[in-house]
Design a protein around this motif. Sequence first.
Motif, PDB file in Angstrom:
ATOM      1  N   LEU A 179       0.892  -1.182  -0.055  1.00  0.00           N
ATOM      2  CA  LEU A 179      -0.128   0.041  -0.169  1.00  0.00           C
ATOM      3  C   LEU A 179       0.819   1.227   0.076  1.00  0.00           C
ATOM      4  O   LEU A 179       0.461   2.099   0.586  1.00  0.00           O
ATOM      5  CB  LEU A 179      -1.057  -0.176   1.213  1.00  0.00           C
ATOM      6  CG  LEU A 179      -2.132  -1.241   1.280  1.00  0.00           C
ATOM      7  CD1 LEU A 179      -2.829  -1.169   2.549  1.00  0.00           C
ATOM      8  CD2 LEU A 179      -3.043  -1.109   0.123  1.00  0.00           C
ATOM      9  N   ASP A 180       1.871   1.196  -0.736  1.00  0.00           N
ATOM     10  CA  ASP A 180       2.818   2.403  -1.009  1.00  0.00           C
ATOM     11  C   ASP A 180       2.095   3.688  -1.381  1.00  0.00           C
ATOM     12  O   ASP A 180       2.398   4.684  -1.319  1.00  0.00           O
ATOM     13  CB  ASP A 180       4.050   2.000  -1.731  1.00  0.00           C
ATOM     14  CG  ASP A 180       5.014   1.102  -1.171  1.00  0.00           C
ATOM     15  OD1 ASP A 180       4.860   0.594   0.096  1.00  0.00           O
ATOM     16  OD2 ASP A 180       5.773   0.611  -1.741  1.00  0.00           O
ATOM     17  N   ILE A 181       0.893   3.525  -1.937  1.00  0.00           N
ATOM     18  CA  ILE A 181       0.073   4.438  -2.634  1.00  0.00           C
ATOM     19  C   ILE A 181      -0.469   5.321  -1.531  1.00  0.00           C
ATOM     20  O   ILE A 181      -0.982   6.407  -1.986  1.00  0.00           O
ATOM     21  CB  ILE A 181      -0.935   3.987  -3.803  1.00  0.00           C
ATOM     22  CG1 ILE A 181      -1.413   4.884  -4.470  1.00  0.00           C
ATOM     23  CG2 ILE A 181      -1.992   3.472  -2.810  1.00  0.00           C
ATOM     24  CD1 ILE A 181      -2.427   4.535  -5.670  1.00  0.00           C
ATOM     25  N   VAL A 182      -0.372   5.062  -0.320  1.00  0.00           N
ATOM     26  CA  VAL A 182      -0.995   5.827   0.737  1.00  0.00           C
ATOM     27  C   VAL A 182      -0.347   7.159   0.817  1.00  0.00           C
ATOM     28  O   VAL A 182      -1.157   8.119   0.830  1.00  0.00           O
ATOM     29  CB  VAL A 182      -0.985   5.091   2.029  1.00  0.00           C
ATOM     30  CG1 VAL A 182      -1.116   6.077   3.281  1.00  0.00           C
ATOM     31  CG2 VAL A 182      -1.858   3.714   2.239  1.00  0.00           C
ATOM     32  N   SER A 183       0.842   7.277   0.308  1.00  0.00           N
ATOM     33  CA  SER A 183       1.603   8.460   0.390  1.00  0.00           C
ATOM     34  C   SER A 183       1.272   9.392  -0.722  1.00  0.00           C
ATOM     35  O   SER A 183       1.215  10.539  -0.633  1.00  0.00           O
ATOM     36  CB  SER A 183       3.304   8.284   0.394  1.00  0.00           C
ATOM     37  OG  SER A 183       3.417   7.532  -0.757  1.00  0.00           O
ATOM     38  N   ILE A 184       0.664   8.691  -1.776  1.00  0.00           N
ATOM     39  CA  ILE A 184       0.152   9.706  -2.818  1.00  0.00           C
ATOM     40  C   ILE A 184      -1.215  10.117  -2.510  1.00  0.00           C
ATOM     41  O   ILE A 184      -1.597  11.088  -2.796  1.00  0.00           O
ATOM     42  CB  ILE A 184       0.111   8.660  -4.128  1.00  0.00           C
ATOM     43  CG1 ILE A 184       1.677   8.162  -4.554  1.00  0.00           C
ATOM     44  CG2 ILE A 184      -0.630   9.456  -5.380  1.00  0.00           C
ATOM     45  CD1 ILE A 184       1.696   7.303  -5.774  1.00  0.00           C
ATOM     46  N   LEU A 185      -1.911   9.225  -1.918  1.00  0.00           N
ATOM     47  CA  LEU A 185      -3.263   9.686  -1.434  1.00  0.00           C
ATOM     48  C   LEU A 185      -3.408  10.958  -0.561  1.00  0.00           C
ATOM     49  O   LEU A 185      -4.115  11.792  -0.746  1.00  0.00           O
ATOM     50  CB  LEU A 185      -4.110   8.588  -0.609  1.00  0.00           C
ATOM     51  CG  LEU A 185      -4.714   7.344  -1.505  1.00  0.00           C
ATOM     52  CD1 LEU A 185      -5.044   6.442  -0.456  1.00  0.00           C
ATOM     53  CD2 LEU A 185      -5.496   7.817  -2.441  1.00  0.00           C
ATOM     54  N   LEU A 198       6.959   9.389   5.883  1.00  0.00           N
ATOM     55  CA  LEU A 198       6.507   8.380   7.013  1.00  0.00           C
ATOM     56  C   LEU A 198       5.562   7.560   6.511  1.00  0.00           C
ATOM     57  O   LEU A 198       5.383   6.377   7.116  1.00  0.00           O
ATOM     58  CB  LEU A 198       6.533   9.272   8.162  1.00  0.00           C
ATOM     59  CG  LEU A 198       7.479   9.925   8.952  1.00  0.00           C
ATOM     60  CD1 LEU A 198       7.125  10.701  10.117  1.00  0.00           C
ATOM     61  CD2 LEU A 198       8.625   8.717   9.372  1.00  0.00           C
ATOM     62  N   PHE A 199       4.618   8.254   5.851  1.00  0.00           N
ATOM     63  CA  PHE A 199       3.186   7.392   5.577  1.00  0.00           C
ATOM     64  C   PHE A 199       3.734   6.003   4.501  1.00  0.00           C
ATOM     65  O   PHE A 199       3.252   5.049   4.666  1.00  0.00           O
ATOM     66  CB  PHE A 199       2.327   8.057   4.676  1.00  0.00           C
ATOM     67  CG  PHE A 199       1.064   9.080   5.800  1.00  0.00           C
ATOM     68  CD1 PHE A 199       1.273   8.634   7.119  1.00  0.00           C
ATOM     69  CD2 PHE A 199       0.724   9.938   5.018  1.00  0.00           C
ATOM     70  CE1 PHE A 199       0.464   9.517   7.646  1.00  0.00           C
ATOM     71  CE2 PHE A 199      -0.028  10.744   5.901  1.00  0.00           C
ATOM     72  CZ  PHE A 199      -0.179  10.650   7.270  1.00  0.00           C
ATOM     73  N   ALA A 200       4.885   6.424   3.775  1.00  0.00           N
ATOM     74  CA  ALA A 200       5.038   5.229   2.972  1.00  0.00           C
ATOM     75  C   ALA A 200       5.931   4.169   3.772  1.00  0.00           C
ATOM     76  O   ALA A 200       6.398   3.174   2.909  1.00  0.00           O
ATOM     77  CB  ALA A 200       5.991   5.863   1.497  1.00  0.00           C
TER      78      ALA A 200
END
Length: 328
Positions: free
Chosen positions: A13-19, A212-214
């Motif tokens: 879920l690395d896309i969390v940092s993009i969200l 950090l989210f990533a």
Amino acid sequence: MFEFPSSRNDWRLDIVSILAVLGESHIKIHAQAITASRLCLLPRLLPNPQALLQQARPKRLPLPPYAVQTTEIGWTRGQEKVPVVYRTLAPLNVVAIASSLLSIAVLIWSALLHDGVAFIGVLLISLASSALGYASYWRRNLPNRVARRMTPIEEIVLQTRWEAFVIVLCKDDIARSLYWQPEDCRYASSSRAARLLGGVVGGLMVLAGVVLFANCSSWAMQAAIGTSYATLNVVYWLVTVMPEAWSWDLRCYDVRSRQDTVQHPNFIAAVSSAIRLTWSTRWVHDHQVLPKSAVWSRWLEMAEEQLDKDYWDAEKSFDDCIEGQSAE
């Protein structure tokens, strides 16, 4: 055969940092309204919080091209001294409180999971929204009218970018408060402090939080943060379609339509209609509504001469002006 992750931890879920930085267009639309309330200071998860530094521009009047509308504005009885303010329970304020509570819930969840990276990331992003909100926080500043004498009725003609006209009938004190009186925004911080606090401090906090989210150590926290941002983006999009009357308290003004909006086929017909409704061509001269040329000047003179007539073919008169100019 297709292959899929066999366990929950195999999903990335690395896309969390993009969200966290998506939804800029929605936040830009609401930036001016968000920062008009003290609730913009609440630390919370906010999609693309740096968009608060971009102030929304006023939208054009919602009139079709070449339309003419007459509106009367008066004071609502007993509400003359009520200021125009942002409503306490405006949709964006409700969203601000809800997103702040959501941020607290995500922080508690990350602490229970012992995910320090997620905890610090959520905390930084939440504090960044407060810093950016304070950097753009403003209050509307309108000087009060001291004199209380009787005032005449004003006729104000507004022209939209699509060549439509709105004729506003109101008293002088209302005209001053809405149109003539200079208004400005009182910001909580100076321009230099806003750039330092919002652009540097807030920007660095957003950057650190996204990194950090990533790197959240638990899948559950990545899912929780991703779901939170996806939900907030949908909610801010829904707020864009809500009536602005839900946000701004305008009960001090009594707005009435004097007649239905009249749609005209072209610019000449629209100008002619507005002139006959106001019984004046002065506003056309003062605001340079028409191009500067001999043809338009002659046509405007004819329009003034025909004010007392029941019917005047403005388009035919304009054609006659063009033919007369060509014959010279």
